[in-house]
Design a protein around this motif. Structure first.
Motif, PDB file in Angstrom:
ATOM      1  N   GLU A 114      -9.570   9.681  -4.777  1.00 22.56           N
ATOM      2  CA  GLU A 114      -9.576  10.184  -3.405  1.00 22.56           C
ATOM      3  C   GLU A 114     -10.455   9.325  -2.504  1.00 22.56           C
ATOM      4  O   GLU A 114     -10.083   8.994  -1.365  1.00 22.56           O
ATOM      5  CB  GLU A 114     -10.071  11.632  -3.391  1.00 22.56           C
ATOM      6  CG  GLU A 114     -10.287  12.208  -2.010  1.00 22.56           C
ATOM      7  CD  GLU A 114      -9.029  12.309  -1.158  1.00 22.56           C
ATOM      8  OE1 GLU A 114      -9.149  12.538   0.058  1.00 22.56           O
ATOM      9  OE2 GLU A 114      -7.916  12.128  -1.713  1.00 22.56           O
ATOM     10  N   ARG A 151      -8.786   6.009  -1.908  1.00 19.36           N
ATOM     11  CA  ARG A 151      -7.642   6.228  -1.016  1.00 19.36           C
ATOM     12  C   ARG A 151      -8.110   6.308   0.436  1.00 19.36           C
ATOM     13  O   ARG A 151      -7.523   5.689   1.333  1.00 19.36           O
ATOM     14  CB  ARG A 151      -6.924   7.510  -1.436  1.00 19.36           C
ATOM     15  CG  ARG A 151      -5.536   7.699  -0.815  1.00 19.36           C
ATOM     16  CD  ARG A 151      -5.566   8.449   0.491  1.00 19.36           C
ATOM     17  NE  ARG A 151      -6.189   9.749   0.396  1.00 19.36           N
ATOM     18  CZ  ARG A 151      -6.490  10.497   1.449  1.00 19.36           C
ATOM     19  NH1 ARG A 151      -6.284  10.044   2.688  1.00 19.36           N
ATOM     20  NH2 ARG A 151      -7.070  11.677   1.306  1.00 19.36           N
ATOM     21  N   ARG A 152      -9.188   7.036   0.680  1.00 14.03           N
ATOM     22  CA  ARG A 152      -9.710   7.134   2.048  1.00 14.03           C
ATOM     23  C   ARG A 152     -10.233   5.782   2.529  1.00 14.03           C
ATOM     24  O   ARG A 152     -10.039   5.413   3.694  1.00 14.03           O
ATOM     25  CB  ARG A 152     -10.816   8.175   2.107  1.00 14.03           C
ATOM     26  CG  ARG A 152     -10.340   9.601   1.933  1.00 14.03           C
ATOM     27  CD  ARG A 152     -11.459  10.568   2.212  1.00 14.03           C
ATOM     28  NE  ARG A 152     -11.052  11.943   2.007  1.00 14.03           N
ATOM     29  CZ  ARG A 152     -11.729  12.994   2.436  1.00 14.03           C
ATOM     30  NH1 ARG A 152     -12.856  12.816   3.103  1.00 14.03           N
ATOM     31  NH2 ARG A 152     -11.299  14.219   2.206  1.00 14.03           N
ATOM     32  N   HIS A 205       0.760   6.249  -2.092  1.00 12.80           N
ATOM     33  CA  HIS A 205      -0.605   5.994  -1.623  1.00 12.80           C
ATOM     34  C   HIS A 205      -1.609   6.237  -2.746  1.00 12.80           C
ATOM     35  O   HIS A 205      -2.542   5.442  -2.949  1.00 12.80           O
ATOM     36  CB  HIS A 205      -0.927   6.895  -0.425  1.00 12.80           C
ATOM     37  CG  HIS A 205       0.075   6.818   0.677  1.00 12.80           C
ATOM     38  ND1 HIS A 205       0.610   7.933   1.274  1.00 12.80           N
ATOM     39  CD2 HIS A 205       0.652   5.737   1.285  1.00 12.80           C
ATOM     40  CE1 HIS A 205       1.471   7.558   2.212  1.00 12.80           C
ATOM     41  NE2 HIS A 205       1.506   6.239   2.234  1.00 12.80           N
ATOM     42  N   LEU A 206      -1.426   7.320  -3.475  1.00 11.78           N
ATOM     43  CA  LEU A 206      -2.341   7.647  -4.570  1.00 11.78           C
ATOM     44  C   LEU A 206      -2.220   6.627  -5.699  1.00 11.78           C
ATOM     45  O   LEU A 206      -3.224   6.233  -6.304  1.00 11.78           O
ATOM     46  CB  LEU A 206      -2.052   9.052  -5.088  1.00 11.78           C
ATOM     47  CG  LEU A 206      -2.372  10.189  -4.117  1.00 11.78           C
ATOM     48  CD1 LEU A 206      -1.863  11.510  -4.662  1.00 11.78           C
ATOM     49  CD2 LEU A 206      -3.875  10.275  -3.861  1.00 11.78           C
ATOM     50  N   TYR A 248      -1.370   3.491  -5.435  1.00 11.17           N
ATOM     51  CA  TYR A 248      -2.015   2.239  -5.020  1.00 11.17           C
ATOM     52  C   TYR A 248      -3.523   2.343  -5.178  1.00 11.17           C
ATOM     53  O   TYR A 248      -4.175   1.418  -5.680  1.00 11.17           O
ATOM     54  CB  TYR A 248      -1.653   1.928  -3.567  1.00 11.17           C
ATOM     55  CG  TYR A 248      -2.204   0.602  -3.088  1.00 11.17           C
ATOM     56  CD1 TYR A 248      -1.594  -0.594  -3.459  1.00 11.17           C
ATOM     57  CD2 TYR A 248      -3.345   0.535  -2.282  1.00 11.17           C
ATOM     58  CE1 TYR A 248      -2.109  -1.816  -3.021  1.00 11.17           C
ATOM     59  CE2 TYR A 248      -3.851  -0.668  -1.850  1.00 11.17           C
ATOM     60  CZ  TYR A 248      -3.233  -1.847  -2.231  1.00 11.17           C
ATOM     61  OH  TYR A 248      -3.747  -3.051  -1.819  1.00 11.17           O
ATOM     62  N   ALA A 249      -4.085   3.482  -4.747  1.00  8.24           N
ATOM     63  CA  ALA A 249      -5.521   3.684  -4.890  1.00  8.24           C
ATOM     64  C   ALA A 249      -5.936   3.675  -6.356  1.00  8.24           C
ATOM     65  O   ALA A 249      -6.950   3.084  -6.736  1.00  8.24           O
ATOM     66  CB  ALA A 249      -5.941   5.001  -4.240  1.00  8.24           C
ATOM     67  N   VAL A 269      -0.320  12.277   2.649  1.00  5.99           N
ATOM     68  CA  VAL A 269      -0.558  11.433   1.474  1.00  5.99           C
ATOM     69  C   VAL A 269       0.555  11.690   0.465  1.00  5.99           C
ATOM     70  O   VAL A 269       0.844  12.849   0.139  1.00  5.99           O
ATOM     71  CB  VAL A 269      -1.924  11.756   0.832  1.00  5.99           C
ATOM     72  CG1 VAL A 269      -2.135  10.909  -0.418  1.00  5.99           C
ATOM     73  CG2 VAL A 269      -3.039  11.533   1.833  1.00  5.99           C
ATOM     74  N   ARG A 284       0.812  -1.218   0.000  1.00  5.47           N
ATOM     75  CA  ARG A 284       0.000   0.000   0.000  1.00  5.47           C
ATOM     76  C   ARG A 284       0.845   1.266   0.000  1.00  5.47           C
ATOM     77  O   ARG A 284       0.446   2.283  -0.575  1.00  5.47           O
ATOM     78  CB  ARG A 284      -0.915   0.020   1.232  1.00  5.47           C
ATOM     79  CG  ARG A 284      -2.003  -1.038   1.218  1.00  5.47           C
ATOM     80  CD  ARG A 284      -2.637  -1.154   2.576  1.00  5.47           C
ATOM     81  NE  ARG A 284      -3.803  -2.049   2.574  1.00  5.47           N
ATOM     82  CZ  ARG A 284      -4.288  -2.630   3.653  1.00  5.47           C
ATOM     83  NH1 ARG A 284      -3.703  -2.426   4.828  1.00  5.47           N
ATOM     84  NH2 ARG A 284      -5.341  -3.419   3.581  1.00  5.47           N
TER      85      ARG A 284
END
Length: 261
Positions: A209, A212-213, A251-252, A254-255, A247, A8
């Protein structure tokens, strides 16, 4: 938790065995001395050849993972330093590698029932039409779904698609090198895409977004506005457990990959 965080936050397809081997070679290279014999120099030359083949960017990525392991999986690193514990080390390494693989599929499975809500610009007012049934056949999803098509369409061809929705019936080639519209900002993601300023709005799409959250904070925060601070979570989020205070690109990314799957 340590193994599940690696895909992640660092490397979605991380190979822990390779990470450890490469990082040990780097450390060995850094401890270079002048009083080596011919055999040692031959071994170091072989090590340098391996590192050159791996490349500096991959080495940096491996080192970030290795430093994380030292902090969050010290038991594994401790076993690495004990030859007598090699069997335990290999067993634990294998378990962690399997956890890395499961994390990707687990996150995808947990997203599947809710991705229809996340894909709607304003889900509290209007849902995706036709609604997405997570148990439905895949032939009704992706480019076979009129709303999802707009999200998956290469952003450079989005305007053409919006003018003529039939254009996606085989006439637009989709490859991994063409950024999908959902990566960009806008109620219709990518509608304001500027080919002269391709970074503008990049990775700011509402779907990225929300996913991601969902993954890093909590599913209940995915559709919140602002920083989601008003949500009350009974369990510590992935971000909190691993000390994630901001962030970043990993992370972005992976999302975004989870969205595309």
């Amino acid at each position: 938790h340590a193994a599940r965080w690696i895909p992640r936050a660092f490397d979605m397809y991380c190979n822990l065995d390779e990470v450890i081997k490469i990082c040990l070679l780097v450390e060995d290279e850094a401890s270079d001395t002048d009083d080596e014999n011919a055999e040692d120099e031959k071994a170091r030359a072989a090590h340098r050849k391996v590192l050159q083949k791996v490349g500096p960017e991959a080495i940096k990525r491996h080192q970030r993972v290795f430093e994380y392991l030292k902090e969050y999986a010290p038991y594994l690193v401790g076993l690495l330093q004990k030859k007598s514990e090699r069997e335990k080390f290999n067993s634990l390494l294998n378990d962690m590698q399997q956890a890395i693989s499961r994390t990707r599929s687990d996150d995808a499975s947990h997203l599947k029932p809710v991705i229809g809500s996340y894909a709607a610009p304003q889900p509290d007012k209007k849902v995706i039409d036709p609604p997405i049934n997570p148990k439905a056949s895949k032939d009704r999803l992706g480019f076979n779904h009129p709303e999802l098509t707009k999200l998956l369409c290469p952003v450079r061809q989005l305007r053409t698609l919006l003018e003529d929705p039939k254009i996606m019936s085989g006439s637009i080639q989709v490859t991994a090198h063409k950024w999908p519209a959902f990566l960009y900002s806008g109620d219709i993601p990518g509608q304001d895409f500027n080919p002269e300023q391709i970074q503008e709005g990049f990775l700011r799409g509402f779907l990225v977004e929300r996913v991601r959250r969902h993954i890093f904070t909590s599913p209940s925060s995915a559709l919140c506005t602002g920083d989601g601070g008003s949500m009350r979570n009974t369990r510590a989020s992935n971000a909190k457990i691993h000390g994630m205070t901001q962030v970043d690109a990993h992370h972005l990314a992976y999302a975004a990959v989870q969205v595309s799957h």
